[in-house]
Design a protein around this motif. Structure first.
Motif, PDB file in Angstrom:
ATOM      1  N   MET A   1       1.911  11.760  13.860  1.00  0.00           N
ATOM      2  CA  MET A   1       1.102  10.569  13.978  1.00  0.00           C
ATOM      3  C   MET A   1       0.382  10.305  12.752  1.00  0.00           C
ATOM      4  SD  MET A   1       0.129   8.029  15.975  1.00  0.00           S
ATOM      5  CE  MET A   1      -0.946   6.852  16.121  1.00  0.00           C
ATOM      6  N   LYS A   2      -0.224  11.290  12.274  1.00  0.00           N
ATOM      7  CA  LYS A   2      -0.864  11.330  10.855  1.00  0.00           C
ATOM      8  C   LYS A   2      -0.093  11.036   9.935  1.00  0.00           C
ATOM      9  CE  LYS A   2      -3.991  13.803   7.930  1.00  0.00           C
ATOM     10  NZ  LYS A   2      -4.787  15.036   7.891  1.00  0.00           N
ATOM     11  N   GLU A   3       1.166  11.863   9.547  1.00  0.00           N
ATOM     12  CA  GLU A   3       2.205  11.541   8.842  1.00  0.00           C
ATOM     13  C   GLU A   3       3.071  10.026   8.702  1.00  0.00           C
ATOM     14  OE1 GLU A   3       2.380  13.983  11.193  1.00  0.00           O
ATOM     15  OE2 GLU A   3       1.488  15.566   9.408  1.00  0.00           O
ATOM     16  N   GLN A   4       2.993   9.463   9.991  1.00  0.00           N
ATOM     17  CA  GLN A   4       3.474   8.138   9.849  1.00  0.00           C
ATOM     18  C   GLN A   4       2.397   7.150   9.521  1.00  0.00           C
ATOM     19  OE1 GLN A   4       4.029   8.112  14.288  1.00  0.00           O
ATOM     20  NE2 GLN A   4       6.377   8.311  14.016  1.00  0.00           N
ATOM     21  N   LEU A   5       1.350   7.370   9.538  1.00  0.00           N
ATOM     22  CA  LEU A   5       0.083   6.335   8.980  1.00  0.00           C
ATOM     23  C   LEU A   5       0.140   6.471   7.670  1.00  0.00           C
ATOM     24  CD1 LEU A   5      -2.812   6.863  11.536  1.00  0.00           C
ATOM     25  CD2 LEU A   5      -1.365   5.050  11.295  1.00  0.00           C
ATOM     26  N   ILE A   6       0.198   7.821   7.102  1.00  0.00           N
ATOM     27  CA  ILE A   6       0.296   7.974   5.609  1.00  0.00           C
ATOM     28  C   ILE A   6       1.510   7.298   4.934  1.00  0.00           C
ATOM     29  CG2 ILE A   6       0.511   9.721   3.694  1.00  0.00           C
ATOM     30  CD1 ILE A   6      -1.418  11.524   5.415  1.00  0.00           C
ATOM     31  N   GLU A   7       2.635   7.462   5.662  1.00  0.00           N
ATOM     32  CA  GLU A   7       3.890   6.752   5.191  1.00  0.00           C
ATOM     33  C   GLU A   7       3.879   5.307   5.139  1.00  0.00           C
ATOM     34  OE1 GLU A   7       8.587   6.674   6.296  1.00  0.00           O
ATOM     35  OE2 GLU A   7       7.499   8.277   7.172  1.00  0.00           O
ATOM     36  N   LYS A   8       3.045   4.686   6.217  1.00  0.00           N
ATOM     37  CA  LYS A   8       2.933   3.274   6.184  1.00  0.00           C
ATOM     38  C   LYS A   8       2.125   2.873   5.122  1.00  0.00           C
ATOM     39  CE  LYS A   8       1.449  -0.141   9.598  1.00  0.00           C
ATOM     40  NZ  LYS A   8       0.704  -0.982   8.451  1.00  0.00           N
ATOM     41  N   PHE A   9       0.984   3.550   4.920  1.00  0.00           N
ATOM     42  CA  PHE A   9      -0.002   3.128   3.934  1.00  0.00           C
ATOM     43  C   PHE A   9       0.808   3.300   2.524  1.00  0.00           C
ATOM     44  CE2 PHE A   9      -2.911   4.919   0.529  1.00  0.00           C
ATOM     45  CZ  PHE A   9      -3.672   3.804   0.456  1.00  0.00           C
ATOM     46  N   GLU A  10       1.416   4.229   2.153  1.00  0.00           N
ATOM     47  CA  GLU A  10       2.105   4.471   1.007  1.00  0.00           C
ATOM     48  C   GLU A  10       3.401   3.524   0.815  1.00  0.00           C
ATOM     49  OE1 GLU A  10       3.506   8.335   1.047  1.00  0.00           O
ATOM     50  OE2 GLU A  10       1.648   9.195   0.296  1.00  0.00           O
ATOM     51  N   ASN A  11       3.882   2.997   1.968  1.00  0.00           N
ATOM     52  CA  ASN A  11       4.870   1.931   1.780  1.00  0.00           C
ATOM     53  C   ASN A  11       4.445   0.435   1.566  1.00  0.00           C
ATOM     54  OD1 ASN A  11       7.166   3.706   2.251  1.00  0.00           O
ATOM     55  ND2 ASN A  11       7.330   3.198   4.367  1.00  0.00           N
ATOM     56  N   ASP A  12       3.072   0.492   2.165  1.00  0.00           N
ATOM     57  CA  ASP A  12       2.556  -0.855   1.973  1.00  0.00           C
ATOM     58  C   ASP A  12       1.923  -1.122   0.626  1.00  0.00           C
ATOM     59  OD1 ASP A  12       1.382  -3.427   2.881  1.00  0.00           O
ATOM     60  OD2 ASP A  12      -0.688  -2.320   2.613  1.00  0.00           O
ATOM     61  N   MET A  13       1.461   0.034   0.041  1.00  0.00           N
ATOM     62  CA  MET A  13       1.110   0.123  -1.646  1.00  0.00           C
ATOM     63  C   MET A  13       2.149  -0.317  -2.368  1.00  0.00           C
ATOM     64  SD  MET A  13      -2.215   0.832  -1.512  1.00  0.00           S
ATOM     65  CE  MET A  13      -2.653   1.491  -3.071  1.00  0.00           C
ATOM     66  N   LYS A  14       3.435   0.419  -2.068  1.00  0.00           N
ATOM     67  CA  LYS A  14       4.583  -0.061  -3.009  1.00  0.00           C
ATOM     68  C   LYS A  14       5.142  -1.589  -2.962  1.00  0.00           C
ATOM     69  CE  LYS A  14       6.155   4.703  -2.426  1.00  0.00           C
ATOM     70  NZ  LYS A  14       7.117   5.313  -1.990  1.00  0.00           N
ATOM     71  N   LYS A  15       5.035  -2.033  -1.447  1.00  0.00           N
ATOM     72  CA  LYS A  15       5.538  -3.300  -1.107  1.00  0.00           C
ATOM     73  C   LYS A  15       4.791  -4.568  -1.825  1.00  0.00           C
ATOM     74  CE  LYS A  15       5.477  -4.810   3.158  1.00  0.00           C
ATOM     75  NZ  LYS A  15       5.595  -4.937   4.594  1.00  0.00           N
ATOM     76  N   ARG A  16       3.230  -4.265  -1.876  1.00  0.00           N
ATOM     77  CA  ARG A  16       2.437  -5.317  -2.256  1.00  0.00           C
ATOM     78  C   ARG A  16       1.504  -5.068  -3.294  1.00  0.00           C
ATOM     79  NH1 ARG A  16       1.098  -5.845   3.925  1.00  0.00           N
ATOM     80  NH2 ARG A  16       2.498  -7.582   4.569  1.00  0.00           N
ATOM     81  N   SER A  17       1.367  -5.952  -4.221  1.00  0.00           N
ATOM     82  CA  SER A  17       0.698  -5.864  -5.303  1.00  0.00           C
ATOM     83  C   SER A  17      -0.768  -5.645  -5.126  1.00  0.00           C
ATOM     84  CB  SER A  17       0.899  -6.818  -6.471  1.00  0.00           C
ATOM     85  OG  SER A  17       0.234  -8.046  -6.080  1.00  0.00           O
ATOM     86  N   TYR A  18      -1.715  -5.372  -5.769  1.00  0.00           N
ATOM     87  CA  TYR A  18      -3.112  -5.258  -5.695  1.00  0.00           C
ATOM     88  C   TYR A  18      -3.582  -6.688  -5.303  1.00  0.00           C
ATOM     89  CZ  TYR A  18      -8.057  -4.954  -6.633  1.00  0.00           C
ATOM     90  OH  TYR A  18      -9.419  -5.062  -6.491  1.00  0.00           O
ATOM     91  N   PHE A  19      -3.323  -7.634  -5.979  1.00  0.00           N
ATOM     92  CA  PHE A  19      -3.352  -9.143  -5.610  1.00  0.00           C
ATOM     93  C   PHE A  19      -3.035  -9.504  -4.469  1.00  0.00           C
ATOM     94  CE2 PHE A  19      -3.123 -13.543  -6.312  1.00  0.00           C
ATOM     95  CZ  PHE A  19      -4.087 -13.848  -6.381  1.00  0.00           C
ATOM     96  N   LEU A  20      -1.921  -9.278  -3.999  1.00  0.00           N
ATOM     97  CA  LEU A  20      -1.513  -9.659  -2.871  1.00  0.00           C
ATOM     98  C   LEU A  20      -2.277  -8.856  -1.567  1.00  0.00           C
ATOM     99  CD1 LEU A  20       2.426  -9.945  -3.237  1.00  0.00           C
ATOM    100  CD2 LEU A  20       0.619 -11.796  -2.657  1.00  0.00           C
ATOM    101  N   ARG A  21      -2.569  -7.709  -1.838  1.00  0.00           N
ATOM    102  CA  ARG A  21      -3.241  -6.939  -0.705  1.00  0.00           C
ATOM    103  C   ARG A  21      -4.633  -7.405  -0.721  1.00  0.00           C
ATOM    104  NH1 ARG A  21      -3.848  -1.788  -2.486  1.00  0.00           N
ATOM    105  NH2 ARG A  21      -2.802  -2.213  -4.161  1.00  0.00           N
ATOM    106  N   LEU A  22      -5.346  -7.967  -1.782  1.00  0.00           N
ATOM    107  CA  LEU A  22      -6.554  -8.478  -1.715  1.00  0.00           C
ATOM    108  C   LEU A  22      -6.629  -9.752  -1.217  1.00  0.00           C
ATOM    109  CD1 LEU A  22      -9.605  -8.399  -2.715  1.00  0.00           C
ATOM    110  CD2 LEU A  22      -8.748  -9.464  -4.911  1.00  0.00           C
ATOM    111  N   LEU A  23      -5.536 -10.591  -1.443  1.00  0.00           N
ATOM    112  CA  LEU A  23      -5.614 -11.972  -0.647  1.00  0.00           C
ATOM    113  C   LEU A  23      -5.222 -11.644   1.001  1.00  0.00           C
ATOM    114  CD1 LEU A  23      -3.173 -14.031  -2.852  1.00  0.00           C
ATOM    115  CD2 LEU A  23      -5.551 -14.258  -2.700  1.00  0.00           C
ATOM    116  N   LEU A  24      -4.729 -10.727   1.179  1.00  0.00           N
ATOM    117  CA  LEU A  24      -4.525 -10.469   2.945  1.00  0.00           C
ATOM    118  C   LEU A  24      -5.838 -10.087   3.344  1.00  0.00           C
ATOM    119  CD1 LEU A  24      -2.401 -10.031   4.900  1.00  0.00           C
ATOM    120  CD2 LEU A  24      -2.306  -7.638   4.235  1.00  0.00           C
ATOM    121  N   VAL A  25      -6.640  -9.079   2.663  1.00  0.00           N
ATOM    122  CA  VAL A  25      -7.939  -8.834   3.060  1.00  0.00           C
ATOM    123  C   VAL A  25      -8.905 -10.052   3.242  1.00  0.00           C
ATOM    124  CG1 VAL A  25      -9.963  -7.878   2.460  1.00  0.00           C
ATOM    125  CG2 VAL A  25      -7.925  -6.605   2.384  1.00  0.00           C
ATOM    126  N   ILE A  26      -8.859 -10.999   2.254  1.00  0.00           N
ATOM    127  CA  ILE A  26      -9.530 -12.158   2.342  1.00  0.00           C
ATOM    128  C   ILE A  26      -9.265 -12.958   3.586  1.00  0.00           C
ATOM    129  CG2 ILE A  26      -9.993 -14.364   1.158  1.00  0.00           C
ATOM    130  CD1 ILE A  26      -9.928 -12.588  -1.502  1.00  0.00           C
TER     131      ILE A  26
END
Length: 81
Positions: A1-26
């Motif tokens: 389970m923990k490994e899946q969350l880490i993998e999801k996080f890492e994939n999201d970081m690769k898929k979206r730029s800092y700016f897009l992740r910031l817009l998503l949070v807003i």
């Protein structure tokens, strides 16, 4: 389970730029602030669900119409985000 969350996080970081992740949070922040929605959901997804269930007000329908001009069927495509 923990490994899946880490993998999801890492994939999201690769898929979206800092700016897009910031817009998503807003986007998620304003979903909570104005719609009392989930912190893990975008406004488009929240409003899309309300439209699908027949509970959307006029403003929400207009918002999705506007967003659909930027991306075809944006609110429908964002369901689950």
């Amino acid at each position: 389970m923990k490994e899946q969350l880490i993998e999801k996080f890492e994939n999201d970081m690769k898929k979206r730029s800092y700016f897009l992740r910031l817009l998503l949070v807003i986007d998620q922040f304003f979903n909570v602030l104005f719609w009392n929605g989930s912190q893990d959901e975008t406004i488009s997804s929240h409003v899309g669900r309300r439209i699908k269930s027949g509970k959307a007000n006029r403003f929400e329908k207009l918002l999705c119409k506007f967003l659909s001009k930027l991306e075809s069927e944006h609110c429908k495509k964002s369901l689950g985000e």
